[in-house]
Design an enzyme around this catalytic site. Sequence first.
Site, PDB file in Angstrom:
ATOM      1  N   THR A 377       0.783  -1.193   0.024  1.00  0.00           N
ATOM      2  CA  THR A 377      -0.037   0.022   0.030  1.00  0.00           C
ATOM      3  C   THR A 377       1.026   1.259   0.074  1.00  0.00           C
ATOM      4  O   THR A 377       2.180   1.424   0.308  1.00  0.00           O
ATOM      5  CB  THR A 377      -0.841   0.037   1.230  1.00  0.00           C
ATOM      6  OG1 THR A 377      -1.560  -1.313   1.138  1.00  0.00           O
ATOM      7  CG2 THR A 377      -1.959   1.226   1.130  1.00  0.00           C
ATOM      8  N   THR A 395      -3.594   0.728  -3.264  1.00  0.00           N
ATOM      9  CA  THR A 395      -2.815  -0.410  -2.685  1.00  0.00           C
ATOM     10  C   THR A 395      -3.061  -1.549  -3.977  1.00  0.00           C
ATOM     11  O   THR A 395      -4.013  -1.670  -4.874  1.00  0.00           O
ATOM     12  CB  THR A 395      -3.469  -0.871  -1.611  1.00  0.00           C
ATOM     13  OG1 THR A 395      -2.708  -2.160  -1.152  1.00  0.00           O
ATOM     14  CG2 THR A 395      -4.844  -1.504  -1.421  1.00  0.00           C
ATOM     15  N   GLU A 397      -2.111  -4.545  -2.480  1.00  0.00           N
ATOM     16  CA  GLU A 397      -2.313  -5.293  -1.204  1.00  0.00           C
ATOM     17  C   GLU A 397      -0.839  -5.816  -0.795  1.00  0.00           C
ATOM     18  O   GLU A 397      -0.118  -5.061  -0.240  1.00  0.00           O
ATOM     19  CB  GLU A 397      -3.248  -6.502  -1.534  1.00  0.00           C
ATOM     20  CG  GLU A 397      -3.240  -7.653  -0.205  1.00  0.00           C
ATOM     21  CD  GLU A 397      -3.433  -7.000   1.024  1.00  0.00           C
ATOM     22  OE1 GLU A 397      -3.453  -7.540   2.310  1.00  0.00           O
ATOM     23  OE2 GLU A 397      -3.949  -5.685   1.166  1.00  0.00           O
ATOM     24  N   GLU A 414      -5.918  -8.595  -3.817  1.00  0.00           N
ATOM     25  CA  GLU A 414      -6.888  -8.056  -2.568  1.00  0.00           C
ATOM     26  C   GLU A 414      -7.684  -8.944  -2.011  1.00  0.00           C
ATOM     27  O   GLU A 414      -8.380  -8.884  -0.781  1.00  0.00           O
ATOM     28  CB  GLU A 414      -7.559  -6.781  -3.338  1.00  0.00           C
ATOM     29  CG  GLU A 414      -7.785  -5.525  -2.330  1.00  0.00           C
ATOM     30  CD  GLU A 414      -6.566  -5.052  -1.865  1.00  0.00           C
ATOM     31  OE1 GLU A 414      -6.126  -4.992  -0.593  1.00  0.00           O
ATOM     32  OE2 GLU A 414      -5.557  -4.459  -2.724  1.00  0.00           O
ATOM     33  N   ASP A 417      -7.631 -10.285   1.608  1.00  0.00           N
ATOM     34  CA  ASP A 417      -8.275  -9.250   2.586  1.00  0.00           C
ATOM     35  C   ASP A 417      -9.651 -10.063   3.288  1.00  0.00           C
ATOM     36  O   ASP A 417     -10.020  -9.557   4.355  1.00  0.00           O
ATOM     37  CB  ASP A 417      -8.441  -7.989   2.416  1.00  0.00           C
ATOM     38  CG  ASP A 417      -7.022  -7.146   2.486  1.00  0.00           C
ATOM     39  OD1 ASP A 417      -5.986  -7.685   2.873  1.00  0.00           O
ATOM     40  OD2 ASP A 417      -7.159  -5.921   2.192  1.00  0.00           O
ATOM     41  N   SER A 442      -7.942  -1.653   6.205  1.00  0.00           N
ATOM     42  CA  SER A 442      -7.674  -0.725   7.264  1.00  0.00           C
ATOM     43  C   SER A 442      -7.252   0.669   6.861  1.00  0.00           C
ATOM     44  O   SER A 442      -6.677   1.395   7.548  1.00  0.00           O
ATOM     45  CB  SER A 442      -6.520  -1.356   7.907  1.00  0.00           C
ATOM     46  OG  SER A 442      -6.779  -2.474   8.614  1.00  0.00           O
ATOM     47  N   GLY A 464      -0.960  -2.455   5.832  1.00  0.00           N
ATOM     48  CA  GLY A 464      -1.680  -3.376   6.559  1.00  0.00           C
ATOM     49  C   GLY A 464      -2.672  -2.694   7.522  1.00  0.00           C
ATOM     50  O   GLY A 464      -3.051  -1.449   7.788  1.00  0.00           O
TER      51      GLY A 464
END
Length: 557
Positions: A377, A395, A397, A414, A417, A442, A464
Site C-alpha cells: 500500500t 494499494t 495489497e 486484494e 483481505d 484498514s 496493512g
Amino acid sequence: MRRCLSLLLALFLVLPAPAVAAEAVVSAADPRAAAAGQQILRAGGNAADAAMAMMLALTVVEPQSSGIGGGGFFVYHDAATGAVATVDGREKAPAAATPERFLTPDGAPMGFRDAVAGGLSVGVPGNIRLMEAVHAKWGKLPWAKLFDPAIRLAEDGFVVNRTLNGRIAAMAGLWKDFPEIAALYMPGGTAPAVGATLRNPALGTLLRAVATGGADAFYTGANARALADAVANAPRHPSALTLDDLAAYRAVERPPVCTTYRLYRICGMGPPSSGATTVFQILGMIERFDMAALGKDNPDAWHLIGEAMLLAYADRDAYLGDSDFVAVPVAGLLDPAYVKTRSALIATDRSLGRYEAGTPPGAQPRTPATPGEDGGTTHFVAVDAAGNVATMTSTVEGAFGSQLVANGMVLNNELTDFTFAPEKDGAPVANRVEAGKRPLSSMAPTIVYDPAGRPVFAIGAAGGKTIIMQVLKGLVARIDWGLDAQQAVALPNLYFSGTALVVEAGSPVEAMTPALKALGHAVITRPAWGKANAAGWTAAGWAGGADPRSEGVALNP
C-alpha cells in the site's frame, strides 16, 4: 527521564526537510510521485488532479505497493462548497467467487501465503474507475494531461531506489513460477541495482490508451481481455475474472464517517474500510484523559493508547465488513455512550489483559474473525492554493500483489483481505468472500477540521492493519501534542500481537518498556516500520510531512 527520552527521540529520527509552508503542497511515499503532483499543480491543476497524477505515477515507480491494477479510497475537501466527500474504489470479488473460495478440499482455510500468489486472490481493480469519478466531479485539467508524468516514467525509465531493489530481491524464489513479472522487474535473473534504470513500455502503452480512451479503455476491450487472460492462465490457482466482471465495476461515492475530538471535526472513509471507524473509536476512548498534559514522552500516554487500541481492534474484527452485504453498526460503534462504556474499561495504573468485542447499539450478534492483511500500500496528499484537500490511500495489497502482470501492470491480491473461513461457531463471518463484495480494509485517509470548520490536517498511511495506528498516532501528535505534519508522521509507532504491545526498536517508546511492563503489558520489540504522509496548516500556510522510514517527500509547487 523526560530529558533522556527527548534525546533518544532526536537520535532515533533523522527527519527529511519538510516542505516549506506555502499555499499548496503535495506529499507521497516516492519522490517521483510527489514530483508528478507538483507538476500538475504548476500546470494549473487542483488537488484532485494532483492526487490522480500521483496515483498513476506510483503505478510505475512503486509497483510493489500500488497502482491501477489495484484499488483505493479517496477523501476530498471541496473548498467551493466546504463539503467533504469520499470515493470507494476498493476492488470487488468476481461473480465466480463463493464463500468457500479460500478453503482446501478438506474444508480448512488455505495458508495465507499460498492464497496470495496467483489468480485466486485477484479482485476487479478499482483505481481507474475511482479516477474517473474523481475527475468528473472535481477535476480541472483535461483527463489526458494527468497521465503525462506516469507515461514519461514508464517509457523513458526511472531509477531503482533501495526499497524497490530490496523488494525485487526478496521475490527471487517466488518468481521462478512467475516468469512474466520476473522478466519485467528482474531482467537478467537478478534484482536491478540501486541506481539502475527500469522501463515499462507495455505499461506506457496502456496508460496512453486510457489517457485517450478514458476508463472504458481499461475495463473493456483489449486490456480487459489481457487482464482476464492473466487471471485465467495464472501459473498458480488459475481463476475466473471475466469481461463482465470488469465492465460492471463502478467506484462508489459514500457518505463520509465523521467524529469530533477535542473540538476538532475529523472525517474519513466508511465501510468497507475499517480505518475511520476504528481510529475514531480509539480517539473517543482516550478523549477523557489529558493526553496533552501527559505528552509524547510519557509511558502512561502510550499505555492509554495501547489499551484503547486493543479494545477497538476487538470490535473491528467482530463487526466491520462491506456494508453493501452486511449490517455494519458504524453509528453504534461511535455512539458516545457506547464509547464511554468501552473507555471505562481502561485503567490508568494497569492493563486490562483481556480484550473482547463489546455490543454496540444496533449490532447483530457476531463472532470475531480476523482477516489476513498484507503490508503493502501507499498514501499521498495534495492541497492546492484554492484550499481543496485530497488524501488517498492506494494499494495492490501485498508486495507485487498476486505476482500476475497484464499489459505491464501488477495485479492485486486484494481478495486475501477477506476472512478465509466463511463461518465461525456456526455463524457467517461478516468479512467472508461473496460475489461482488469488497474486502475489509484498514486504509484510513483522513481530514481534520479546526473549530472554525477549516481543514488543517490531512493524513494517511500504508502497512496493512498497522495503518490505523499510524494515523491514530499522527492525529494525537497533531491535536494533543501540537506537532507539525513532519513531526507527527515521524513519531514512533505502536501496534500489537495478541495482547502484547509491539514497539519500534531503537525508539523512545522502546525505552519505556520497563514502565509499560510495570503496568502489566507484555512488550515485543520489532524493527522500525511506517509509511505515512501528511499535510498540515501552519501560521505560514500548508506544510507537508513524509515518513522518515520511507523514501517519501513533501514538495511545494
